[in-house]
Design a protein around this motif. Structure first.
Motif, mmCIF file in Angstrom:
data_model
loop_
_atom_site.group_PDB
_atom_site.id
_atom_site.type_symbol
_atom_site.label_atom_id
_atom_site.label_comp_id
_atom_site.label_asym_id
_atom_site.label_seq_id
_atom_site.Cartn_x
_atom_site.Cartn_y
_atom_site.Cartn_z
ATOM 1 N N ASN A 127 -3.079 -1.393 -5.186
ATOM 2 C CA ASN A 127 -3.994 -0.409 -3.916
ATOM 3 C C ASN A 127 -5.015 -1.807 -3.007
ATOM 4 O OD1 ASN A 127 -2.656 2.314 -4.405
ATOM 5 N ND2 ASN A 127 -4.857 2.146 -6.373
ATOM 6 N N SER A 128 -5.510 -1.133 -2.056
ATOM 7 C CA SER A 128 -6.023 -1.653 -1.175
ATOM 8 C C SER A 128 -7.712 -1.219 -0.715
ATOM 9 C CB SER A 128 -5.383 -1.700 0.464
ATOM 10 O OG SER A 128 -6.103 -1.882 1.236
ATOM 11 N N ILE B 88 -9.897 3.518 -8.166
ATOM 12 C CA ILE B 88 -10.354 4.091 -6.742
ATOM 13 C C ILE B 88 -10.411 5.504 -7.141
ATOM 14 C CG2 ILE B 88 -8.970 3.759 -4.354
ATOM 15 C CD1 ILE B 88 -8.356 2.308 -4.489
ATOM 16 N N SER B 89 -9.005 6.344 -7.524
ATOM 17 C CA SER B 89 -9.978 7.949 -7.832
ATOM 18 C C SER B 89 -10.680 7.931 -8.183
ATOM 19 C CB SER B 89 -8.852 8.227 -8.840
ATOM 20 O OG SER B 89 -8.323 7.731 -9.707
ATOM 21 N N ASP B 90 -11.619 7.894 -9.315
ATOM 22 C CA ASP B 90 -12.925 7.565 -9.590
ATOM 23 C C ASP B 90 -14.151 7.788 -8.746
ATOM 24 O OD1 ASP B 90 -11.921 8.362 -12.396
ATOM 25 O OD2 ASP B 90 -12.045 6.544 -12.977
ATOM 26 N N ALA B 91 -14.327 6.258 -8.186
ATOM 27 C CA ALA B 91 -15.178 5.640 -6.558
ATOM 28 C C ALA B 91 -15.484 7.133 -6.363
ATOM 29 C CB ALA B 91 -14.318 4.418 -6.266
ATOM 30 N N ILE B 92 -13.832 7.257 -5.285
ATOM 31 C CA ILE B 92 -13.190 8.680 -4.504
ATOM 32 C C ILE B 92 -14.447 10.109 -5.167
ATOM 33 C CG2 ILE B 92 -11.658 9.844 -2.638
ATOM 34 C CD1 ILE B 92 -9.573 7.032 -2.797
ATOM 35 N N ALA B 93 -13.775 10.075 -6.522
ATOM 36 C CA ALA B 93 -14.525 11.552 -6.152
ATOM 37 C C ALA B 93 -15.831 11.594 -7.040
ATOM 38 C CB ALA B 93 -13.785 11.657 -8.203
ATOM 39 N N PHE B 94 -16.421 10.304 -7.214
ATOM 40 C CA PHE B 94 -17.634 10.492 -7.296
ATOM 41 C C PHE B 94 -18.683 10.450 -5.905
ATOM 42 C CE2 PHE B 94 -22.070 7.438 -6.997
ATOM 43 C CZ PHE B 94 -22.220 8.465 -8.348
ATOM 44 N N VAL B 95 -18.126 9.773 -5.041
ATOM 45 C CA VAL B 95 -18.879 9.578 -3.246
ATOM 46 C C VAL B 95 -18.287 11.469 -2.813
ATOM 47 C CG1 VAL B 95 -17.897 8.765 -1.231
ATOM 48 C CG2 VAL B 95 -18.034 6.949 -3.320
ATOM 49 N N LYS B 96 -17.524 11.864 -3.181
ATOM 50 C CA LYS B 96 -17.781 13.060 -2.101
ATOM 51 C C LYS B 96 -18.764 14.036 -3.479
ATOM 52 C CE LYS B 96 -12.011 14.151 -1.700
ATOM 53 N NZ LYS B 96 -11.126 13.926 -2.101
ATOM 54 N N GLN B 97 -19.318 13.975 -4.898
ATOM 55 C CA GLN B 97 -20.103 14.823 -5.401
ATOM 56 C C GLN B 97 -21.294 14.554 -4.441
ATOM 57 O OE1 GLN B 97 -19.028 14.579 -9.561
ATOM 58 N NE2 GLN B 97 -18.019 15.716 -9.389
ATOM 59 N N ASN B 98 -21.132 12.836 -3.856
ATOM 60 C CA ASN B 98 -22.352 12.392 -3.816
ATOM 61 C C ASN B 98 -22.633 11.629 -2.759
ATOM 62 O OD1 ASN B 98 -23.850 12.459 -6.612
ATOM 63 N ND2 ASN B 98 -22.147 11.756 -7.281
ATOM 64 N N THR C 121 -10.617 5.913 3.693
ATOM 65 C CA THR C 121 -11.283 7.090 2.458
ATOM 66 C C THR C 121 -12.737 7.493 2.674
ATOM 67 O OG1 THR C 121 -9.532 6.933 2.016
ATOM 68 C CG2 THR C 121 -10.664 8.222 0.821
ATOM 69 N N LEU C 122 -13.326 6.555 1.835
ATOM 70 C CA LEU C 122 -14.728 6.749 1.487
ATOM 71 C C LEU C 122 -15.736 6.960 3.279
ATOM 72 C CD1 LEU C 122 -15.390 3.765 -1.211
ATOM 73 C CD2 LEU C 122 -14.970 6.148 -1.230
ATOM 74 N N HIS C 123 -15.102 6.468 4.887
ATOM 75 C CA HIS C 123 -15.792 6.590 5.699
ATOM 76 C C HIS C 123 -16.028 8.003 6.276
ATOM 77 C CE1 HIS C 123 -17.579 5.577 9.461
ATOM 78 N NE2 HIS C 123 -16.566 6.121 9.923
ATOM 79 N N GLU C 124 -14.318 8.554 5.909
ATOM 80 C CA GLU C 124 -14.661 9.836 6.128
ATOM 81 C C GLU C 124 -14.853 11.255 5.315
ATOM 82 O OE1 GLU C 124 -9.494 10.722 6.129
ATOM 83 O OE2 GLU C 124 -9.724 9.221 7.106
ATOM 84 N N ILE C 125 -15.327 10.649 3.842
ATOM 85 C CA ILE C 125 -15.525 11.314 2.791
ATOM 86 C C ILE C 125 -17.729 11.275 3.633
ATOM 87 C CG2 ILE C 125 -16.476 11.727 0.813
ATOM 88 C CD1 ILE C 125 -13.822 10.930 0.026
ATOM 89 N N SER C 126 -18.428 9.554 3.755
ATOM 90 C CA SER C 126 -19.006 9.640 3.951
ATOM 91 C C SER C 126 -19.435 8.817 4.859
ATOM 92 C CB SER C 126 -20.311 9.513 2.511
ATOM 93 O OG SER C 126 -21.331 8.698 2.526
ATOM 94 N N PRO C 127 -19.769 8.743 6.296
ATOM 95 C CA PRO C 127 -19.450 8.177 7.625
ATOM 96 C C PRO C 127 -21.462 6.828 7.083
ATOM 97 C CG PRO C 127 -18.742 10.400 7.902
ATOM 98 C CD PRO C 127 -19.406 10.501 6.583
#
Length: 192
Positions: free
Chosen positions: A133-134, A107-117, A141-147
């Motif tokens: 994890n859920s 999950i942490s890798d996915a979040i970091a990638f979405v934050k950058q892209n 979290t992803l919706h907050e970063i990239s709606p």
């Protein structure tokens, strides 16, 4: 080494379905060496770059140049089950050849990638149970970063369907991801 190398190394390794451990064995180095290269803590030698390119079936220049994304839509898959992750990525590569497909088991890798892209990630296929994890929480979290990213749950557990619809998800698909269901959902979210 530039951040693009670290991202490209991980991208091409995942596209070949090779774990860090497998790549390390083929390179005759420790797994931690691969992790250090992917984290940007260390850099490979020129001879290591050549072997990396050969194993990952790409060119050294592709490893060293800017991110493989060339303005295309990015579709990510987040699943801690390696076989499910590889299978979903394979289906998506077939169904969406004009998109860049990225897979994440953490999950942490996915979040970091979405934050950058955030501007380029158009679709995220999320497992609901990712280790302890859920995926439901990850979707928030992803919706907050990239709606604008369309969230699609991909799971083996149909019992989660009601919980999934309480999120921003646009679809819910039972594993394994199949070509027909992938085509249908990507047409629904206008990605080809």
């Amino acid at each position: 080494m530039e951040k693009s190398f670290t991202e490209n190394l991980k991208y091409y390794r995942q596209m070949q379905g090779i774990s860090q451990r497998e790549l390390a064995e083929r390179m005759n180095v420790d797994r931690s060496t691969i992790a250090h290269w992917e984290n940007g803590d260390r850099t490979p030698s020129y001879s290591d770059l050549g072997l990396l390119a050969e194993i990952l079936e790409t060119e050294v220049s592709a490893l060293l140049t800017a991110s493989p994304n060339t303005g295309r839509d990015i579709i990510i898959v987040v699943d801690d089950e390696e076989i499910a992750l590889k299978g979903a990525m394979s289906v998506l590569l077939t169904v969406a050849p004009n998109s860049e497909i990225r897979g994440f088991s953490r999950i942490s890798d996915a979040i970091a990638f979405v934050k950058q892209n955030a501007e380029s990630v158009s679709v995220a296929f999320l497992d609901i149970e990712i280790g302890t994890n859920s995926g439901l929480k990850l979707s928030e979290t992803l919706h907050e970063i990239s709606p604008k990213t369309k969230l699609i749950f991909l799971t083996s557990f149909p019992d989660y369907a009601l919980s999934a619809w309480d999120t921003e998800a646009v679809s819910f698909i039972l594993k394994p991801l199949k070509v027909d269901s992938a085509k249908k959902v990507l047409e629904k979210v206008s990605v080809q």
